[in-house]
Design a protein around this motif. Structure first.
Motif, PDB file in Angstrom:
ATOM      1  N   SER A  44      49.450  -1.180  17.580  1.00 19.91           N
ATOM      2  CA  SER A  44      47.936  -1.626  17.840  1.00 19.91           C
ATOM      3  C   SER A  44      47.872  -3.280  17.984  1.00 19.91           C
ATOM      4  O   SER A  44      47.013  -3.471  18.998  1.00 19.91           O
ATOM      5  CB  SER A  44      46.991  -1.254  16.775  1.00 19.91           C
ATOM      6  OG  SER A  44      47.352  -1.933  15.501  1.00 19.91           O
ATOM      7  N   MET A  45      48.595  -4.001  17.530  1.00 13.18           N
ATOM      8  CA  MET A  45      48.681  -5.420  17.718  1.00 13.18           C
ATOM      9  C   MET A  45      49.311  -5.468  19.149  1.00 13.18           C
ATOM     10  O   MET A  45      48.563  -6.466  20.149  1.00 13.18           O
ATOM     11  CB  MET A  45      49.339  -6.243  16.696  1.00 13.18           C
ATOM     12  CG  MET A  45      49.262  -7.736  16.847  1.00 13.18           C
ATOM     13  SD  MET A  45      49.903  -8.616  15.560  1.00 13.18           S
ATOM     14  CE  MET A  45      51.675  -8.926  16.301  1.00 13.18           C
ATOM     15  N   PHE A  46      50.049  -5.032  19.358  1.00 15.10           N
ATOM     16  CA  PHE A  46      50.738  -5.250  20.790  1.00 15.10           C
ATOM     17  C   PHE A  46      49.837  -4.743  21.988  1.00 15.10           C
ATOM     18  O   PHE A  46      49.725  -5.276  22.990  1.00 15.10           O
ATOM     19  CB  PHE A  46      52.200  -4.469  20.953  1.00 15.10           C
ATOM     20  CG  PHE A  46      53.046  -5.079  20.202  1.00 15.10           C
ATOM     21  CD1 PHE A  46      53.889  -6.256  20.590  1.00 15.10           C
ATOM     22  CD2 PHE A  46      53.666  -4.494  18.848  1.00 15.10           C
ATOM     23  CE1 PHE A  46      54.869  -6.614  19.880  1.00 15.10           C
ATOM     24  CE2 PHE A  46      54.834  -5.123  18.370  1.00 15.10           C
ATOM     25  CZ  PHE A  46      55.235  -6.327  18.878  1.00 15.10           C
ATOM     26  N   GLU A  47      48.990  -3.603  21.734  1.00 21.70           N
ATOM     27  CA  GLU A  47      48.252  -2.898  22.536  1.00 21.70           C
ATOM     28  C   GLU A  47      47.122  -3.987  22.915  1.00 21.70           C
ATOM     29  O   GLU A  47      46.666  -4.271  24.118  1.00 21.70           O
ATOM     30  CB  GLU A  47      47.879  -1.406  22.141  1.00 21.70           C
ATOM     31  CG  GLU A  47      46.814  -0.871  23.052  1.00 21.70           C
ATOM     32  CD  GLU A  47      46.523   0.430  22.633  1.00 21.70           C
ATOM     33  OE1 GLU A  47      45.473   1.082  23.041  1.00 21.70           O
ATOM     34  OE2 GLU A  47      47.483   1.156  21.741  1.00 21.70           O
ATOM     35  N   ASN A  48      46.658  -4.579  21.812  1.00 22.48           N
ATOM     36  CA  ASN A  48      45.527  -5.515  21.911  1.00 22.48           C
ATOM     37  C   ASN A  48      45.937  -6.513  22.958  1.00 22.48           C
ATOM     38  O   ASN A  48      45.036  -7.026  23.717  1.00 22.48           O
ATOM     39  CB  ASN A  48      45.017  -6.021  20.409  1.00 22.48           C
ATOM     40  CG  ASN A  48      43.994  -6.969  20.492  1.00 22.48           C
ATOM     41  OD1 ASN A  48      42.910  -6.798  21.381  1.00 22.48           O
ATOM     42  ND2 ASN A  48      43.789  -7.980  19.691  1.00 22.48           N
ATOM     43  N   PHE A  49      46.954  -7.316  22.552  1.00 21.80           N
ATOM     44  CA  PHE A  49      47.487  -8.494  23.387  1.00 21.80           C
ATOM     45  C   PHE A  49      47.719  -8.038  24.669  1.00 21.80           C
ATOM     46  O   PHE A  49      47.614  -8.822  25.581  1.00 21.80           O
ATOM     47  CB  PHE A  49      48.692  -9.082  22.560  1.00 21.80           C
ATOM     48  CG  PHE A  49      48.442  -9.897  21.318  1.00 21.80           C
ATOM     49  CD1 PHE A  49      47.602 -10.815  21.584  1.00 21.80           C
ATOM     50  CD2 PHE A  49      48.777  -9.596  20.110  1.00 21.80           C
ATOM     51  CE1 PHE A  49      47.121 -11.848  20.395  1.00 21.80           C
ATOM     52  CE2 PHE A  49      48.517 -10.463  18.904  1.00 21.80           C
ATOM     53  CZ  PHE A  49      47.608 -11.560  19.136  1.00 21.80           C
ATOM     54  N   LEU A  50      48.515  -7.072  24.991  1.00 23.57           N
ATOM     55  CA  LEU A  50      48.658  -6.440  26.398  1.00 23.57           C
ATOM     56  C   LEU A  50      47.124  -6.469  27.161  1.00 23.57           C
ATOM     57  O   LEU A  50      47.045  -6.782  28.260  1.00 23.57           O
ATOM     58  CB  LEU A  50      49.125  -5.312  26.445  1.00 23.57           C
ATOM     59  CG  LEU A  50      50.771  -5.345  26.047  1.00 23.57           C
ATOM     60  CD1 LEU A  50      51.610  -3.881  25.967  1.00 23.57           C
ATOM     61  CD2 LEU A  50      51.483  -6.241  27.009  1.00 23.57           C
ATOM     62  N   ASN A  51      46.398  -5.649  26.362  1.00 25.41           N
ATOM     63  CA  ASN A  51      44.814  -5.736  26.934  1.00 25.41           C
ATOM     64  C   ASN A  51      44.289  -6.999  27.153  1.00 25.41           C
ATOM     65  O   ASN A  51      43.498  -6.904  28.415  1.00 25.41           O
ATOM     66  CB  ASN A  51      44.042  -4.912  26.275  1.00 25.41           C
ATOM     67  CG  ASN A  51      44.190  -3.298  26.328  1.00 25.41           C
ATOM     68  OD1 ASN A  51      44.993  -2.669  27.092  1.00 25.41           O
ATOM     69  ND2 ASN A  51      44.034  -2.696  25.035  1.00 25.41           N
ATOM     70  N   ILE A  52      44.380  -7.854  26.300  1.00 26.06           N
ATOM     71  CA  ILE A  52      43.806  -9.306  26.625  1.00 26.06           C
ATOM     72  C   ILE A  52      44.591  -9.727  27.895  1.00 26.06           C
ATOM     73  O   ILE A  52      44.158 -10.625  28.750  1.00 26.06           O
ATOM     74  CB  ILE A  52      44.079 -10.360  25.220  1.00 26.06           C
ATOM     75  CG1 ILE A  52      43.119  -9.648  24.218  1.00 26.06           C
ATOM     76  CG2 ILE A  52      43.964 -11.485  25.516  1.00 26.06           C
ATOM     77  CD1 ILE A  52      43.376 -10.251  22.960  1.00 26.06           C
ATOM     78  N   ALA A  53      45.909  -9.960  28.035  1.00 25.52           N
ATOM     79  CA  ALA A  53      46.513 -10.383  29.213  1.00 25.52           C
ATOM     80  C   ALA A  53      46.235  -9.997  30.380  1.00 25.52           C
ATOM     81  O   ALA A  53      46.223 -10.454  31.437  1.00 25.52           O
ATOM     82  CB  ALA A  53      48.225  -9.950  28.802  1.00 25.52           C
ATOM     83  N   VAL A  54      46.023  -8.548  30.563  1.00 24.35           N
ATOM     84  CA  VAL A  54      45.300  -7.852  31.751  1.00 24.35           C
ATOM     85  C   VAL A  54      44.188  -8.403  31.952  1.00 24.35           C
ATOM     86  O   VAL A  54      43.838  -8.808  33.195  1.00 24.35           O
ATOM     87  CB  VAL A  54      45.623  -6.188  31.413  1.00 24.35           C
ATOM     88  CG1 VAL A  54      44.895  -5.618  32.593  1.00 24.35           C
ATOM     89  CG2 VAL A  54      46.609  -5.934  31.457  1.00 24.35           C
ATOM     90  N   GLN A  55      43.068  -8.527  31.003  1.00 23.89           N
ATOM     91  CA  GLN A  55      41.847  -9.077  31.207  1.00 23.89           C
ATOM     92  C   GLN A  55      41.987 -10.549  31.879  1.00 23.89           C
ATOM     93  O   GLN A  55      41.231 -10.909  32.672  1.00 23.89           O
ATOM     94  CB  GLN A  55      41.060  -8.994  30.125  1.00 23.89           C
ATOM     95  CG  GLN A  55      40.578  -7.643  29.714  1.00 23.89           C
ATOM     96  CD  GLN A  55      40.055  -7.575  28.300  1.00 23.89           C
ATOM     97  OE1 GLN A  55      39.884  -8.629  27.551  1.00 23.89           O
ATOM     98  NE2 GLN A  55      39.542  -6.502  27.729  1.00 23.89           N
ATOM     99  N   GLN A  56      42.766 -11.244  31.155  1.00 31.97           N
ATOM    100  CA  GLN A  56      42.836 -12.634  31.737  1.00 31.97           C
ATOM    101  C   GLN A  56      43.378 -12.784  33.220  1.00 31.97           C
ATOM    102  O   GLN A  56      43.168 -13.680  34.182  1.00 31.97           O
ATOM    103  CB  GLN A  56      43.884 -13.697  30.448  1.00 31.97           C
ATOM    104  CG  GLN A  56      43.209 -13.777  29.371  1.00 31.97           C
ATOM    105  CD  GLN A  56      44.179 -14.503  28.566  1.00 31.97           C
ATOM    106  OE1 GLN A  56      45.463 -14.774  28.661  1.00 31.97           O
ATOM    107  NE2 GLN A  56      43.755 -15.091  27.440  1.00 31.97           N
TER     108      GLN A  56
END
Length: 68
Positions: A44-56
């Motif tokens: 879940s931590m990796f998924e959260n950071f991947l989603n944040i990277a896509v948003q940026q």
């Protein structure tokens, strides 16, 4: 007018992800220790950071990468 077509064929079981956590770990984190004191880092931590990277990236490029 020219068009840019982007394809991502690494999406598996995640709803709106550009890359799955399993693929990210296999391609980019191979061989790195992903645990501390015997406790592995949750997906879940990796998924959260991947989603944040896509948003940026979407914000910087002013373009949507995920279907809306």
């Amino acid at each position: 007018m020219p068009h840019i077509v982007l394809q991502c064929n690494s999406v598996k079981d995640t709803a709106n992800a550009m890359i799955s956590v399993e693929d990210f770990k296999a391609q980019y984190l191979y061989g790195l220790p992903l645990e501390k004191d015997g406790v592995s880092i949750p997906d879940s931590m990796f998924e959260n950071f991947l989603n944040i990277a896509v948003q940026q990236i979407e914000m910087l490029l002013d373009l949507k990468l995920n279907k809306t």
